[in-house]
Scaffold this motif. Structure first.
Motif, mmCIF file in Angstrom:
data_model
loop_
_atom_site.group_PDB
_atom_site.id
_atom_site.type_symbol
_atom_site.label_atom_id
_atom_site.label_comp_id
_atom_site.label_asym_id
_atom_site.label_seq_id
_atom_site.Cartn_x
_atom_site.Cartn_y
_atom_site.Cartn_z
ATOM 1 N N GLY A 48 4.653 15.886 -11.247
ATOM 2 C CA GLY A 48 4.145 14.665 -10.624
ATOM 3 C C GLY A 48 3.047 14.988 -9.624
ATOM 4 N N PRO A 49 2.595 13.982 -8.874
ATOM 5 C CA PRO A 49 1.487 14.172 -7.934
ATOM 6 C C PRO A 49 1.879 14.995 -6.704
ATOM 7 C CG PRO A 49 2.356 11.964 -7.758
ATOM 8 C CD PRO A 49 3.060 12.606 -8.915
ATOM 9 N N LEU A 50 0.857 15.405 -5.945
ATOM 10 C CA LEU A 50 1.038 16.178 -4.722
ATOM 11 C C LEU A 50 0.794 15.281 -3.509
ATOM 12 C CD1 LEU A 50 -1.141 19.271 -5.684
ATOM 13 C CD2 LEU A 50 1.314 19.042 -5.939
ATOM 14 N N LEU A 51 1.609 15.436 -2.477
ATOM 15 C CA LEU A 51 1.384 14.757 -1.206
ATOM 16 C C LEU A 51 0.731 15.774 -0.286
ATOM 17 C CD1 LEU A 51 1.739 12.270 0.582
ATOM 18 C CD2 LEU A 51 3.995 13.139 1.199
ATOM 19 N N ARG A 57 -4.252 12.492 7.836
ATOM 20 C CA ARG A 57 -3.753 11.482 6.896
ATOM 21 C C ARG A 57 -2.947 12.161 5.803
ATOM 22 N NH1 ARG A 57 -9.200 8.752 5.094
ATOM 23 N NH2 ARG A 57 -9.751 10.933 5.072
ATOM 24 N N GLU A 58 -2.097 11.382 5.177
ATOM 25 C CA GLU A 58 -1.348 11.872 4.022
ATOM 26 C C GLU A 58 -1.900 11.182 2.782
ATOM 27 O OE1 GLU A 58 2.804 11.270 4.702
ATOM 28 O OE2 GLU A 58 2.857 12.736 6.327
ATOM 29 N N ILE A 59 -2.296 11.981 1.805
ATOM 30 C CA ILE A 59 -2.940 11.472 0.601
ATOM 31 C C ILE A 59 -2.205 12.013 -0.615
ATOM 32 C CG2 ILE A 59 -5.070 11.495 -0.741
ATOM 33 C CD1 ILE A 59 -6.549 11.766 1.931
ATOM 34 N N VAL A 60 -2.034 11.170 -1.610
ATOM 35 C CA VAL A 60 -1.406 11.584 -2.864
ATOM 36 C C VAL A 60 -2.507 11.856 -3.881
ATOM 37 C CG1 VAL A 60 0.106 10.876 -4.741
ATOM 38 C CG2 VAL A 60 0.656 10.230 -2.405
ATOM 39 N N LEU A 61 -2.460 13.040 -4.476
ATOM 40 C CA LEU A 61 -3.426 13.429 -5.507
ATOM 41 C C LEU A 61 -2.690 13.811 -6.784
ATOM 42 C CD1 LEU A 61 -6.076 15.824 -3.904
ATOM 43 C CD2 LEU A 61 -6.385 13.478 -4.630
ATOM 44 N N GLY A 62 -3.248 13.401 -7.895
ATOM 45 C CA GLY A 62 -2.716 13.817 -9.175
ATOM 46 C C GLY A 62 -3.017 15.281 -9.433
ATOM 47 N N ARG A 63 -2.263 15.888 -10.300
ATOM 48 C CA ARG A 63 -2.438 17.317 -10.585
ATOM 49 C C ARG A 63 -3.779 17.615 -11.260
ATOM 50 N NH1 ARG A 63 1.948 20.655 -9.930
ATOM 51 N NH2 ARG A 63 3.789 19.550 -9.208
#
Length: 74
Positions: A48-51, A57-63
Motif C-alpha cells: 500500500g501507500p507510504l505515509l 506535514r504528513e503526506i501519503v504517496l503511492g509506491r
C-alpha cells in the motif's frame, strides 16, 4: 536508492527525481525538493501507500511515485 528502500522511522535527504516535468512539479508543490529531509512514518501493508513527513506535514504517496524519488541517508 529510492524512497521505497527506506525503513520506517528513518530520516533521508532528497537528492533528485526521476520522471517527467509534471511529476517533478507536483512533488515540488508537496514540499519534495532536492535537499529537503523527509521521514517514512508508516508503510501500509500489502504494498500500500507510504505515509511520509515532509516540511512539517504528513503526506501519503503511492509506491509508484515513491519509486521515482532518489534519496540518501542523513
Amino acid at each position: 536508492m529510492n524512497l521505497l528502500n527506506v525503513r520506517n522511522g528513518k530520516w533521508v535527504r532528497i537528492k533528485t527525481f526521476r520522471g517527467g516535468r509534471g511529476m517533478q512539479r507536483r512533488l515540488s508543490q508537496l514540499g519534495f525538493l532536492p535537499g529537503n529531509k523527509v521521514r517514512i512514518i508508516r508503510s501500509a501493508p500489502f504494498h500500500g501507500p507510504l505515509l511520509i513527513a515532509v516540511e512539517g506535514r504528513e503526506i501519503v504517496l503511492g509506491r509508484g511515485v515513491a519509486a521515482h524519488i532518489i534519496v540518501e541517508y542523513v
